[in-house]
Design a protein around this motif. Structure first.
Motif, PDB file in Angstrom:
ATOM      1  N   ASP A   1      14.043 -12.831   2.299  1.00  0.00           N
ATOM      2  CA  ASP A   1      14.206 -12.322   0.934  1.00  0.00           C
ATOM      3  C   ASP A   1      12.850 -12.149   0.254  1.00  0.00           C
ATOM      4  N   TYR A   2      11.899 -12.993   0.643  1.00  0.00           N
ATOM      5  CA  TYR A   2      10.572 -12.898   0.008  1.00  0.00           C
ATOM      6  C   TYR A   2       9.467 -13.463   0.908  1.00  0.00           C
ATOM      7  N   ILE A   3       8.261 -13.039   0.617  1.00  0.00           N
ATOM      8  CA  ILE A   3       7.055 -13.636   1.204  1.00  0.00           C
ATOM      9  C   ILE A   3       6.024 -13.755   0.079  1.00  0.00           C
ATOM     10  N   ALA A   4       5.183 -14.755   0.176  1.00  0.00           N
ATOM     11  CA  ALA A   4       4.096 -14.879  -0.792  1.00  0.00           C
ATOM     12  C   ALA A   4       2.792 -14.518  -0.087  1.00  0.00           C
ATOM     13  N   ILE A   5       2.036 -13.626  -0.702  1.00  0.00           N
ATOM     14  CA  ILE A   5       0.727 -13.242  -0.143  1.00  0.00           C
ATOM     15  C   ILE A   5      -0.309 -14.186  -0.748  1.00  0.00           C
ATOM     16  N   THR A   6      -0.899 -15.012   0.112  1.00  0.00           N
ATOM     17  CA  THR A   6      -1.797 -16.067  -0.369  1.00  0.00           C
ATOM     18  C   THR A   6      -3.201 -15.889   0.218  1.00  0.00           C
ATOM     19  N   ASP A   7      -3.843 -14.806  -0.154  1.00  0.00           N
ATOM     20  CA  ASP A   7      -5.215 -14.640   0.330  1.00  0.00           C
ATOM     21  C   ASP A   7      -6.120 -15.660  -0.348  1.00  0.00           C
TER      22      ASP A   7
ATOM     23  N   LEU B   1       9.793  -0.846  -0.477  1.00  0.00           N
ATOM     24  CA  LEU B   1      10.827  -1.719   0.089  1.00  0.00           C
ATOM     25  C   LEU B   1      12.166  -1.483  -0.600  1.00  0.00           C
ATOM     26  N   SER B   2      12.129  -1.420  -1.927  1.00  0.00           N
ATOM     27  CA  SER B   2      13.402  -1.280  -2.632  1.00  0.00           C
ATOM     28  C   SER B   2      13.995   0.112  -2.401  1.00  0.00           C
ATOM     29  N   LYS B   3      13.130   1.122  -2.274  1.00  0.00           N
ATOM     30  CA  LYS B   3      13.628   2.475  -1.963  1.00  0.00           C
ATOM     31  C   LYS B   3      14.306   2.520  -0.598  1.00  0.00           C
ATOM     32  N   SER B   4      13.775   1.728   0.336  1.00  0.00           N
ATOM     33  CA  SER B   4      14.342   1.728   1.697  1.00  0.00           C
ATOM     34  C   SER B   4      15.591   0.844   1.781  1.00  0.00           C
ATOM     35  N   GLY B   5      15.940   0.214   0.662  1.00  0.00           N
ATOM     36  CA  GLY B   5      17.137  -0.629   0.643  1.00  0.00           C
ATOM     37  C   GLY B   5      16.921  -2.032   1.189  1.00  0.00           C
ATOM     38  N   ALA B   6      15.652  -2.397   1.421  1.00  0.00           N
ATOM     39  CA  ALA B   6      15.368  -3.735   1.955  1.00  0.00           C
ATOM     40  C   ALA B   6      15.583  -4.791   0.880  1.00  0.00           C
ATOM     41  N   GLN B   7      15.975  -5.974   1.322  1.00  0.00           N
ATOM     42  CA  GLN B   7      16.187  -7.058   0.344  1.00  0.00           C
ATOM     43  C   GLN B   7      14.881  -7.820   0.071  1.00  0.00           C
ATOM     44  N   LEU B   8      13.851  -7.534   0.843  1.00  0.00           N
ATOM     45  CA  LEU B   8      12.593  -8.278   0.749  1.00  0.00           C
ATOM     46  C   LEU B   8      11.786  -7.947  -0.506  1.00  0.00           C
ATOM     47  N   THR B   9      11.216  -8.983  -1.114  1.00  0.00           N
ATOM     48  CA  THR B   9      10.264  -8.807  -2.213  1.00  0.00           C
ATOM     49  C   THR B   9       8.962  -9.500  -1.817  1.00  0.00           C
ATOM     50  N   VAL B  10       7.853  -8.856  -2.119  1.00  0.00           N
ATOM     51  CA  VAL B  10       6.550  -9.472  -1.879  1.00  0.00           C
ATOM     52  C   VAL B  10       6.114 -10.163  -3.173  1.00  0.00           C
ATOM     53  N   LEU B  11       5.876 -11.450  -3.095  1.00  0.00           N
ATOM     54  CA  LEU B  11       5.441 -12.209  -4.266  1.00  0.00           C
ATOM     55  C   LEU B  11       3.926 -12.240  -4.340  1.00  0.00           C
ATOM     56  N   ARG B  12       3.434 -12.233  -5.574  1.00  0.00           N
ATOM     57  CA  ARG B  12       1.986 -12.351  -5.776  1.00  0.00           C
ATOM     58  C   ARG B  12       1.612 -13.827  -5.785  1.00  0.00           C
ATOM     59  N   SER B  13       0.648 -14.181  -4.968  1.00  0.00           N
ATOM     60  CA  SER B  13       0.204 -15.564  -4.912  1.00  0.00           C
ATOM     61  C   SER B  13      -1.277 -15.597  -4.523  1.00  0.00           C
ATOM     62  N   ILE B  14      -1.772 -16.774  -4.246  1.00  0.00           N
ATOM     63  CA  ILE B  14      -3.163 -16.934  -3.819  1.00  0.00           C
ATOM     64  C   ILE B  14      -3.286 -18.304  -3.183  1.00  0.00           C
ATOM     65  N   GLU B  15      -4.243 -18.479  -2.282  1.00  0.00           N
ATOM     66  CA  GLU B  15      -4.573 -19.829  -1.837  1.00  0.00           C
ATOM     67  C   GLU B  15      -5.822 -20.203  -2.626  1.00  0.00           C
ATOM     68  N   LEU B  16      -5.582 -20.891  -3.734  1.00  0.00           N
ATOM     69  CA  LEU B  16      -6.640 -21.259  -4.668  1.00  0.00           C
ATOM     70  C   LEU B  16      -7.507 -22.354  -4.047  1.00  0.00           C
ATOM     71  N   ASN B  17      -8.798 -22.080  -3.941  1.00  0.00           N
ATOM     72  CA  ASN B  17      -9.709 -23.066  -3.347  1.00  0.00           C
ATOM     73  C   ASN B  17      -9.999 -24.157  -4.379  1.00  0.00           C
ATOM     74  N   LEU B  18      -9.614 -25.374  -4.067  1.00  0.00           N
ATOM     75  CA  LEU B  18      -9.788 -26.485  -5.014  1.00  0.00           C
ATOM     76  C   LEU B  18     -11.032 -27.289  -4.668  1.00  0.00           C
ATOM     77  N   ASN B  19     -11.770 -27.700  -5.693  1.00  0.00           N
ATOM     78  CA  ASN B  19     -12.889 -28.608  -5.443  1.00  0.00           C
ATOM     79  C   ASN B  19     -12.356 -30.053  -5.403  1.00  0.00           C
ATOM     80  N   THR B  20     -13.240 -31.008  -5.161  1.00  0.00           N
ATOM     81  CA  THR B  20     -12.760 -32.388  -4.984  1.00  0.00           C
ATOM     82  C   THR B  20     -12.247 -32.998  -6.290  1.00  0.00           C
ATOM     83  N   ARG B  21     -12.446 -32.309  -7.405  1.00  0.00           N
ATOM     84  CA  ARG B  21     -11.862 -32.780  -8.669  1.00  0.00           C
ATOM     85  C   ARG B  21     -10.506 -32.120  -8.924  1.00  0.00           C
TER      86      ARG B  21
END
Ligand SMILES: [Zn+2]
Length: 351
Positions: free
Chosen positions: A135-141, A171-191
């Motif tokens: 149904d969904y994927i999150a893109i986490t660059d 995707l929606s035009k092709s009738g797919a149920q999949l949605t691409v979610l906006r995300s990120i792999e946020l680089n965290l410092n030690t704090r």
């Protein structure tokens, strides 16, 4: 009978005894063993060649056959840096006994594209996810300070939004149920702080935060985790221990406190399904289960074919007894988005 996991350990031990090219070949084969789709013992019984498996040439095949004929006793002593990893063959066997479990999966919450260090485009990742009936994927660059992995800045993230919108329209035009979610792999410092502007993070459907530095310290890192969980922009803590198979053992912390705090804040910790990571591992997942902490499953795929790594995470969660209602990826997309939004506006449970 030797399992692929035991063969991996024998290969890794052999790599430590050898030097040069041979050592590297054994080491590579040990790593690949977690990806072999079938148990080697079954292949031997069926009189099939082992060279059809990734990283096995004639030399290693001969050695593996000798081990299968006469299993060495030292397989039982697994080095700590290689402990508690599941093979894909084992994961698939486990999942085959509970077919209702993998069927609950609605999406994948960590993957990389050519916007950072992945190989495929968003459309290609979406296509692979569509084939898996997600149904969904999150893109986490990766985010901007992780330069080694081609981290992207706020401007690139904004451009990426346009591409995601285009893919979603198609995707929606092709009738797919999949949605691409906006995300990120946020680089965290030690704090526990991220490296992107709050404005850019607020635009995202969900934010995964991960540590990529100071991962070899042996001192207790509980405070770092608590700070990351309390970071208002982070929904999911990615590959929490930072361990890598046969390379790095990962951080030490008071996991009871971390899981309790995550549960209190209603945030999630991840099972990174990448075969070398498998992080959280089963032992820690059992603690997470006791605290009813939310769990996110992400393949950390860097190629579209790697979406299949999800079986490792599904098997680990099942094995640890995580209940279905604690797994983010078992939620319908709308529910997932609502959960993320609710955390962002600070309506999560407070002390
Ligand atoms: Zn990462």
């Amino acid at each position: 009978m030797l399992s692929n996991t035991q063969i991996a350990e024998l290969l890794a031990q052999e790599a430590e005894r050898e030097t040069g090219i041979l050592s590297r070949a054994f080491r590579r084969a040990a790593r690949s063993a977690f990806l072999w789709p079938e148990e080697v013992s079954d292949l031997v019984r069926q009189n099939r060649t082992l060279t059809e498996l990734r990283s096995i040439g004639p030399f290693i095949e001969k050695q593996v056959r000798e081990w299968i004929d006469d299993p060495p006793s030292h397989t039982k002593t697994v080095a700590a840096v290689r402990k508690d990893f599941i093979s894909l063959a084992e994961a698939r066997r486990v999942l085959a006994t509970r077919v209702s479990w993998p069927k609950k999966l609605r999406g994948d919450l960590q993957m990389h594209t050519c916007w950072s260090d992945g190989s495929d485009t968003i459309a290609e990742m979406a296509d692979a996810a569509k084939n898996r009936a997600y149904d969904y994927i999150a893109i986490t660059d990766h985010s901007k300070t992780l330069k080694i992995a081609g981290g992207i800045d706020e401007r690139a993230l904004k451009r990426q939004a346009t591409e995601i919108a285009k893919v979603n329209t198609a995707l929606s035009k092709s009738g797919a149920q999949l949605t691409v979610l906006r995300s990120i792999e946020l680089n965290l410092n030690t704090r526990g702080e991220g490296d992107m502007s709050p404005e850019s993070l607020q635009q995202l459907d969900v934010v995964l935060g991960s540590f990529h530095s100071a991962l070899r310290t042996t001192e207790d890192q509980t405070e770092r985790y608590l700070a990351a969980l309390r970071n208002p922009y982070v929904h999911i803590l990615g590959h929490p221990r930072g361990r890598i198979y046969n390379f790095r053992i990962g951080l030490t912390a008071d996991w009871q406190r971390i899981f309790a705090e995550a549960a209190r804040l209603d945030k999630a910790l991840e099972i990174d399904c990448y075969p070398d990571r498998q992080d959280l591992n089963v032992a820690l997942l059992k603690l997470a289960r006791d605290h009813a902490t939310r769990i996110s499953i992400g393949t950390d795929a860097h190629h579209a074919w790697q979406l299949e790594f999800v079986d490792l995470g599904l098997a680990a969660a099942l094995h640890a007894g995580i209940t279905a209602d604690r797994i983010l990826n078992f939620m319908p997309g709308l529910e997932l988005k609502t959960w993320a939004r609710r955390l962002r506006v600070g309506k999560a449970k407070k002390a």
